[in-house]
Motif scaffolding. Structure first.
Motif, PDB file in Angstrom:
ATOM      1  N   GLU A   1       0.834  -1.210   0.000  1.00 14.00           N
ATOM      2  CA  GLU A   1       0.000   0.000   0.000  1.00 14.00           C
ATOM      3  C   GLU A   1       0.863   1.253   0.000  1.00 14.00           C
ATOM      4  O   GLU A   1       0.603   2.213  -0.746  1.00 14.00           O
TER       5      GLU A   1
ATOM      6  N   THR B   1      -3.940   9.462 -11.875  1.00 16.83           N
ATOM      7  CA  THR B   1      -3.656   8.133 -12.415  1.00 16.83           C
ATOM      8  C   THR B   1      -4.051   7.048 -11.421  1.00 16.83           C
ATOM      9  O   THR B   1      -4.609   6.013 -11.802  1.00 16.83           O
ATOM     10  N   LEU B   2      -3.772   7.282 -10.136  1.00 13.68           N
ATOM     11  CA  LEU B   2      -4.151   6.329  -9.096  1.00 13.68           C
ATOM     12  C   LEU B   2      -5.659   6.124  -9.078  1.00 13.68           C
ATOM     13  O   LEU B   2      -6.147   4.992  -8.955  1.00 13.68           O
ATOM     14  N   LYS B   3      -6.400   7.202  -9.239  1.00 11.28           N
ATOM     15  CA  LYS B   3      -7.862   7.106  -9.251  1.00 11.28           C
ATOM     16  C   LYS B   3      -8.336   6.312 -10.463  1.00 11.28           C
ATOM     17  O   LYS B   3      -9.211   5.444 -10.360  1.00 11.28           O
TER      18      LYS B   3
ATOM     19  N   ILE C   1       2.385   1.711  -3.525  1.00 10.53           N
ATOM     20  CA  ILE C   1       1.398   2.065  -4.546  1.00 10.53           C
ATOM     21  C   ILE C   1       0.927   3.512  -4.373  1.00 10.53           C
ATOM     22  O   ILE C   1       0.687   4.227  -5.364  1.00 10.53           O
ATOM     23  N   SER C   2       0.785   3.953  -3.128  1.00  5.70           N
ATOM     24  CA  SER C   2       0.244   5.296  -2.860  1.00  5.70           C
ATOM     25  C   SER C   2       1.308   6.388  -2.890  1.00  5.70           C
ATOM     26  O   SER C   2       0.991   7.566  -2.713  1.00  5.70           O
TER      27      SER C   2
ATOM     28  N   ILE D   1      -6.665   2.472 -10.247  1.00  5.69           N
ATOM     29  CA  ILE D   1      -6.877   1.663  -9.041  1.00  5.69           C
ATOM     30  C   ILE D   1      -8.255   1.913  -8.427  1.00  5.69           C
ATOM     31  O   ILE D   1      -9.121   1.034  -8.421  1.00  5.69           O
ATOM     32  N   SER D   2      -8.483   3.120  -7.915  1.00 10.06           N
ATOM     33  CA  SER D   2      -9.683   3.385  -7.103  1.00 10.06           C
ATOM     34  C   SER D   2     -10.979   3.192  -7.879  1.00 10.06           C
ATOM     35  O   SER D   2     -11.904   2.520  -7.407  1.00 10.06           O
TER      36      SER D   2
ATOM     37  N   GLN E   1       5.370   7.469  -7.454  1.00 13.19           N
ATOM     38  CA  GLN E   1       5.042   6.300  -8.260  1.00 13.19           C
ATOM     39  C   GLN E   1       3.879   6.574  -9.199  1.00 13.19           C
ATOM     40  O   GLN E   1       3.880   6.171 -10.355  1.00 13.19           O
ATOM     41  N   MET E   2       2.852   7.248  -8.665  1.00 11.24           N
ATOM     42  CA  MET E   2       1.631   7.447  -9.430  1.00 11.24           C
ATOM     43  C   MET E   2       0.918   8.694  -8.905  1.00 11.24           C
ATOM     44  O   MET E   2       0.672   8.798  -7.703  1.00 11.24           O
TER      45      MET E   2
ATOM     46  N   LYS F   1      -2.231  11.405  -8.292  1.00  9.12           N
ATOM     47  CA  LYS F   1      -3.574  11.134  -7.779  1.00  9.12           C
ATOM     48  C   LYS F   1      -4.562  10.793  -8.886  1.00  9.12           C
ATOM     49  O   LYS F   1      -5.408   9.903  -8.736  1.00  9.12           O
TER      50      LYS F   1
END
Length: 290
Positions: free
Chosen positions: A220, A233-235, A223-224, A238-239, A228-229, A231
């Motif tokens: 975690e 792109t993370l959304k 990844i967060s 992933i989210s 690395q990524m 917000k």
């Protein structure tokens, strides 16, 4: 004792999902897309979980890999007027060639990868950088095609279990390679910078080590990491996908039991599958077998 329980919950890739009208016990398995199938021997409770369910699932159905590879090639190619030599400045192109030479040798050139979308090249560079940090036995397993995600699904088919996909290959490719090409080019150069300064290798090794030790808390954290990524792109990667998968699982679980094997980054965190399923009313707990 509390510390031991907390440590055990962190070092866990297999989770049981029950309650809230579910037909029985289902399971979440966090995978590393480059992990060899020998990793299954280290995941306590996997055999019991696999034997207990009616279906297996994954991000996509990996049965027809030849057709998927052909479709992937189509998605990877950039329009003729938007090749890398057009999208990148001369200085950016020079930095990219420096990175390409690391993996392809001194004959590397931008022309060799020019027809690829920036996102496709980013994916290839990340793959090569990750493999460069892995032990030889893992690289050999990857080269032989022995990987967790496809093996779990193959085991399901061999056992006459239904195979369920959370999304289609087209949806996944749209997510990975459907962003505007200028955005892809920016993200490519961010990745190039991380390779040049050594950060990419460090991150890849950290994530691989965290997975192989089943340390979900470290996964975690990695990844967060905004390095690395970002917000957005993370959304997107992933989210939002976790939210869609949670809704799909809420429809599946009342009628059948399933072992769902997805990338380990989808499990932890407030927007991870574990917490989203809990908020949907299900009981999600670490599973170590009977």
């Amino acid at each position: 004792m509390l510390v031991a329980v907390a440590a055990g919950a962190q070092a866990q890739l297999l989770w049981k999902v029950s309650g809230n009208g579910a037909k029985g016990e289902s399971f979440l398995l966090g995978t590393h897309h480059l992990a060899p199938i020998s990793m299954l021997d280290s995941i306590k409770g996997f055999n019991e979980a696999f034997a207990a369910v009616e279906a297996v699932g994954g991000e996509i159905n990996m049965a027809d890999q030849a057709a998927q590879a052909q479709l992937m090639v189509q998605y990877m190619m950039a329009p003729a007027d938007s090749t890398l030599s057009v999208l990148l400045s001369p200085a950016q192109a020079d930095s990219l060639v420096t990175v390409l030479a690391k993996f392809m040798g001194p004959a590397a050139s931008i022309d060799a990868v020019g027809p690829l979308k920036p996102a496709a090249l980013s994916t290839q560079l990340a793959l090569m950088e990750t493999m460069a940090t892995m032990p030889p036995e893992m690289v050999q397993a990857i080269a032989s095609g022995e990987q967790l995600d496809s093996r779990v699904q193959a085991m399901g088919r061999e056992a006459s279990k239904e195979v369920i996909a959370m999304e289609t290959i087209e949806q996944q490719l749209d997510l990975l390679m459907g962003a505007p090409l200028t955005t892809q080019a920016r993200e490519l150069m961010e990745g190039v910078k991380q390779i040049l300064d050594g950060k990419a290798a460090e991150n890849a090794k950290t994530l691989t080590d965290a997975y192989m030790t089943q340390n979900i808390a470290a996964i975690e954290k990695e990844i967060s990491d905004p390095d690395q990524m970002d917000k957005e792109t993370l959304k997107r990667l992933i989210s939002d996908r976790n939210t869609a998968w949670t809704a799909k699982l809420a429809e599946i679980l009342p009628s059948k039991t399933i072992l769902l094997a997805v990338g380990c980054g989808h499990l932890p965190g407030n927007d991870g599958l574990i917490e989203q399923l809990r908020r949907a009313g299900f009981t999600v707990t670490p599973y170590y077998g009977n």
